[in-house]
Design a protein around this motif. Sequence first.
Motif, short mmCIF file in Angstrom:
data_model
loop_
_atom_site.label_atom_id
_atom_site.label_comp_id
_atom_site.label_asym_id
_atom_site.label_seq_id
_atom_site.Cartn_x
_atom_site.Cartn_y
_atom_site.Cartn_z
N HIS A 31 0.92 -1.23 -0.11
CA HIS A 31 -0.14 0.14 -0.01
C HIS A 31 1.00 1.25 -0.04
N PHE A 32 1.84 1.38 1.10
CA PHE A 32 2.35 2.71 1.20
C PHE A 32 3.70 2.54 0.57
N THR A 33 4.46 1.44 0.37
CA THR A 33 5.91 1.66 0.31
C THR A 33 6.03 1.16 -1.07
N ILE A 34 5.19 0.37 -1.98
CA ILE A 34 5.33 -0.14 -3.36
C ILE A 34 4.32 0.50 -4.14
N GLY A 35 3.26 0.78 -3.35
CA GLY A 35 2.16 1.38 -4.34
C GLY A 35 1.34 0.59 -5.14
N ILE A 36 1.41 -0.51 -4.78
CA ILE A 36 0.71 -1.68 -5.72
C ILE A 36 -0.80 -1.81 -5.50
N THR A 37 -1.15 -1.55 -4.33
CA THR A 37 -2.69 -1.73 -3.92
C THR A 37 -3.65 -0.59 -4.49
N HIS A 38 -3.05 0.71 -4.39
CA HIS A 38 -3.72 2.03 -4.49
C HIS A 38 -2.69 2.83 -5.29
N PRO A 39 -2.54 2.52 -6.65
CA PRO A 39 -1.36 3.29 -7.26
C PRO A 39 -1.94 4.62 -7.63
N GLU A 40 -3.27 4.92 -7.65
CA GLU A 40 -3.82 6.06 -8.11
C GLU A 40 -3.58 7.27 -6.95
N HIS A 41 -3.19 6.62 -5.82
CA HIS A 41 -2.88 7.55 -4.67
C HIS A 41 -1.40 7.56 -4.41
N PHE A 42 -0.67 6.55 -4.94
CA PHE A 42 0.73 6.49 -4.69
C PHE A 42 1.42 7.38 -5.27
N HIS A 43 1.03 7.67 -6.66
CA HIS A 43 1.62 8.52 -7.65
C HIS A 43 1.49 9.94 -7.35
N LEU A 44 0.92 10.43 -6.40
CA LEU A 44 0.70 11.84 -6.23
C LEU A 44 2.00 12.64 -5.73
N ARG A 45 1.83 13.91 -6.24
CA ARG A 45 3.09 14.63 -5.97
C ARG A 45 2.66 16.04 -5.46
N ASP A 46 3.22 16.44 -4.50
CA ASP A 46 2.85 17.82 -3.90
C ASP A 46 3.46 18.99 -4.99
N SER A 47 3.34 20.30 -4.41
CA SER A 47 3.67 21.60 -5.46
C SER A 47 5.12 21.45 -5.55
N MET A 48 5.90 20.88 -4.56
CA MET A 48 7.22 20.75 -4.69
C MET A 48 7.79 19.52 -5.49
N GLY A 49 7.30 18.82 -5.96
CA GLY A 49 7.37 17.65 -6.58
C GLY A 49 7.68 16.37 -5.91
N ARG A 50 7.54 16.58 -4.50
CA ARG A 50 7.80 15.29 -3.67
C ARG A 50 6.70 14.40 -3.62
N HIS A 51 6.72 13.17 -3.01
CA HIS A 51 5.75 12.28 -3.01
C HIS A 51 4.82 13.05 -2.02
N ASP A 52 3.37 12.82 -2.31
CA ASP A 52 2.45 13.61 -1.35
C ASP A 52 1.99 12.47 -0.54
N VAL A 53 2.67 12.17 0.48
CA VAL A 53 2.31 11.07 1.48
C VAL A 53 1.02 11.65 2.25
N TYR A 54 1.10 12.86 2.57
CA TYR A 54 -0.21 13.23 3.14
C TYR A 54 -1.43 13.08 2.40
N SER A 55 -1.47 13.42 1.45
CA SER A 55 -2.79 13.16 0.40
C SER A 55 -3.03 11.62 0.35
N MET A 56 -1.87 10.86 0.06
CA MET A 56 -1.96 9.58 -0.40
C MET A 56 -2.48 8.84 1.02
N THR A 57 -2.05 9.28 2.03
CA THR A 57 -2.49 8.44 3.50
C THR A 57 -4.09 8.57 3.71
#
Length: 231
Positions: free
Chosen positions: A125-151
């Motif tokens: 879910h959170f490390t590989i992004g297989i179960t919810h890829p639509e959330h895993f590939h989100l990026r914030d305004s600085m281009g970082r992994h948007d862990v906040y929104s994904m979670t």
Amino acid sequence: MNGYLRALSSTVGTKYLVAVTGLVWVLFVTVHMLGNLQIYLGPEAINSYAAFLKSKPGPLWVARVILLAALVVHVWGITKLTLANREARPIPYAVKKTARSTFSSRTMVMSGLVLLSFVIYHLLHFTIGITHPEHFHLRDSMGRHDVYSMTILGFQQPIVSIAYIVATALLGLHLSHGVASLFQTMGASRPKIAPLIERFSLAVTLMVVSGNIAIPLSALFGLIEPAQGPK
């Protein structure tokens, strides 16, 4: 070397292995929970934290290998000790007395195996992004992994939150017995300090369980909202 391996594979050695690997995971789940609670500080805090961890791939992978090895050894050790106890008593008692045992101590193997399965799902879910890829590939305004929104997006799905809450409850059962047993195995438990150890074990369990359950409940009931939606 062979003598050392025989000592570790003995009943006493196995108990020490279970205690040491258990300590590794107690420390990890505590630190991991504290890191995750940064979600309440907003996207910048937790996304920066995640970016910092990802910027250290060497130490991060070393930690992952150690944790995985500790988990495998821990489950193996508990299973081995349980089977050894059953072999030593092939005929069960006519009247089973469990005055000195608890539900958590009697379900250590089962809760451990369920938690092992959950760890695999958590990684997907959170490390590989297989179960919810639509959330895993989100990026914030600085281009970082948007862990906040994904979670938050993940936990807004009731079945996901329920799975995490159930797993956390099982983790609590495991910790409530495991932390106290750790002191006993290491020879640090004495009658005078036994109540103190029990209170410490309960405090650690409540802290980890409440901290981990708070996040999915907050997302599920709209107390925290994602910075963006899935793409």
